[in-house]
Write a protein that holds these residues in place. Structure first.
Motif, PDB file in Angstrom:
ATOM      1  N   VAL A  48       4.963  18.517  -6.176  1.00 31.10           N
ATOM      2  CA  VAL A  48       3.762  17.726  -6.470  1.00 31.10           C
ATOM      3  C   VAL A  48       4.147  16.291  -6.829  1.00 31.10           C
ATOM      4  O   VAL A  48       3.544  15.329  -6.337  1.00 31.10           O
ATOM      5  N   ASP A  49       5.161  16.141  -7.660  1.00 30.67           N
ATOM      6  CA  ASP A  49       5.593  14.811  -8.080  1.00 30.67           C
ATOM      7  C   ASP A  49       6.095  13.989  -6.895  1.00 30.67           C
ATOM      8  O   ASP A  49       5.762  12.801  -6.758  1.00 30.67           O
ATOM      9  N   ALA A  50       6.891  14.611  -6.036  1.00 27.68           N
ATOM     10  CA  ALA A  50       7.467  13.902  -4.889  1.00 27.68           C
ATOM     11  C   ALA A  50       6.390  13.509  -3.893  1.00 27.68           C
ATOM     12  O   ALA A  50       6.403  12.397  -3.345  1.00 27.68           O
ATOM     13  N   PHE A  51       5.441  14.401  -3.656  1.00 19.87           N
ATOM     14  CA  PHE A  51       4.352  14.094  -2.726  1.00 19.87           C
ATOM     15  C   PHE A  51       3.484  12.970  -3.285  1.00 19.87           C
ATOM     16  O   PHE A  51       3.115  12.035  -2.574  1.00 19.87           O
ATOM     17  N   GLY A  52       3.189  13.033  -4.581  1.00 17.03           N
ATOM     18  CA  GLY A  52       2.369  11.998  -5.197  1.00 17.03           C
ATOM     19  C   GLY A  52       3.011  10.625  -5.137  1.00 17.03           C
ATOM     20  O   GLY A  52       2.324   9.610  -4.990  1.00 17.03           O
ATOM     21  N   ALA A  53       4.327  10.577  -5.213  1.00 18.59           N
ATOM     22  CA  ALA A  53       5.042   9.296  -5.176  1.00 18.59           C
ATOM     23  C   ALA A  53       4.889   8.592  -3.834  1.00 18.59           C
ATOM     24  O   ALA A  53       5.108   7.377  -3.741  1.00 18.59           O
ATOM     25  N   LYS A  54       4.501   9.308  -2.804  1.00 16.78           N
ATOM     26  CA  LYS A  54       4.322   8.710  -1.476  1.00 16.78           C
ATOM     27  C   LYS A  54       2.994   7.960  -1.343  1.00 16.78           C
ATOM     28  O   LYS A  54       2.788   7.230  -0.378  1.00 16.78           O
ATOM     29  N   GLY A  55       2.078   8.170  -2.271  1.00 16.74           N
ATOM     30  CA  GLY A  55       0.795   7.471  -2.226  1.00 16.74           C
ATOM     31  C   GLY A  55      -0.115   7.926  -1.103  1.00 16.74           C
ATOM     32  O   GLY A  55      -0.969   7.170  -0.626  1.00 16.74           O
ATOM     33  N   ILE A  56       0.015   9.175  -0.676  1.00 19.14           N
ATOM     34  CA  ILE A  56      -0.807   9.706   0.424  1.00 19.14           C
ATOM     35  C   ILE A  56      -2.279   9.743   0.023  1.00 19.14           C
ATOM     36  O   ILE A  56      -2.631  10.208  -1.063  1.00 19.14           O
ATOM     37  N   THR A  57      -3.153   9.260   0.915  1.00 23.69           N
ATOM     38  CA  THR A  57      -4.591   9.280   0.648  1.00 23.69           C
ATOM     39  C   THR A  57      -5.345  10.267   1.531  1.00 23.69           C
ATOM     40  O   THR A  57      -6.472  10.640   1.205  1.00 23.69           O
ATOM     41  N   SER A  58      -4.724  10.680   2.653  1.00 17.09           N
ATOM     42  CA  SER A  58      -5.438  11.536   3.609  1.00 17.09           C
ATOM     43  C   SER A  58      -4.497  12.573   4.207  1.00 17.09           C
ATOM     44  O   SER A  58      -3.371  12.256   4.595  1.00 17.09           O
TER      45      SER A  58
END
Length: 210
Positions: A38-48
């Motif tokens: 979750v932390d790693a995915f969130g760091a990418k700033g994905i919006t969609s």
């Protein structure tokens, strides 16, 4: 990606090229099994996400405690599934989520006490089952293509802008629960495939003005 540019005089300059993606394409399923995921995915700033988002393993011990890193996510083209290995008490982190094309499913999350998706406007289907949830708040939700099911000892629900539900609206709890809700109201609801409210002993009024 690193590449070097050599000038006519032989001077060489190196450049670093980084691809920054704000969406996940091609119908991919994003599986976040641990808090580190979750932390790693969130760091990418994905919006969609143009596929499914699955949070937590389907079985095992609690491994995810917060969804706060997902705070930039606005759209999921297919389904959002939160498995019971999510141990948080709220959905903090999903405040910007506006649209889920498929199902929103949360079944048996051990500590979830309230469900609030404050920006959600559209969903394909909603199924939430839990023995603790006392509050469900969907202030901007306008439409649900299929069914809306809340199977919990609810004390408060808010759907002030919900206009259409293609399938049945079901509020369910057990005969032994302490559901404290006294009124069920859908102030904007114009159409639904059916209505079912079971074992809410304290409800004295159901309001469907539209």
């Amino acid at each position: 990606i690193l590449f070097a540019v050599t000038a006519h005089n032989g001077t060489q300059t190196r450049y670093k090229y980084t691809i920054v993606r704000t969406n996940i394409e091609n119908g991919e399923t994003v599986l976040l099994e641990t808090q580190a995921d979750v932390d790693a995915f969130g760091a990418k700033g994905i919006t969609s996400i143009e596929g499914n988002l699955v949070i937590g393993r389907a079985a095992g011990t609690d491994s995810i405690t917060t969804l706060a890193p997902l705070s930039q996510l606005k759209e999921i083209a297919y389904s959002l599934v939160i498995n019971r290995t999510y141990s948080g008490s709220t959905l903090t982190g999903l405040e910007k989520l506006e649209s889920v094309g498929g199902e929103i499913r949360m079944d048996g999350l051990p500590n979830l006490e309230s469900v609030s998706l404050s920006s959600l406007k559209r969903a394909g289907d909603i199924y939430i089952k839990n023995t603790l949830i006392g509050k469900a708040d969907f202030p901007l939700l306008i439409s649900v293509k299929k069914a809306l099911t809340l199977d919990s000892p609810l004390g408060e629900v808010r759907f002030p802008n919900l206009k259409t539900v293609g399938g049945k609206i079901t509020f369910n709890t057990t005969s032994s629960s302490n559901a404290m809700m006294t009124r069920i109201t859908f102030p904007s609801l114009q159409e639904a495939g059916g209505l079912s409210f079971t074992y809410f002993k304290n409800v004295t009024k159901i309001e469907l003005p539209k």
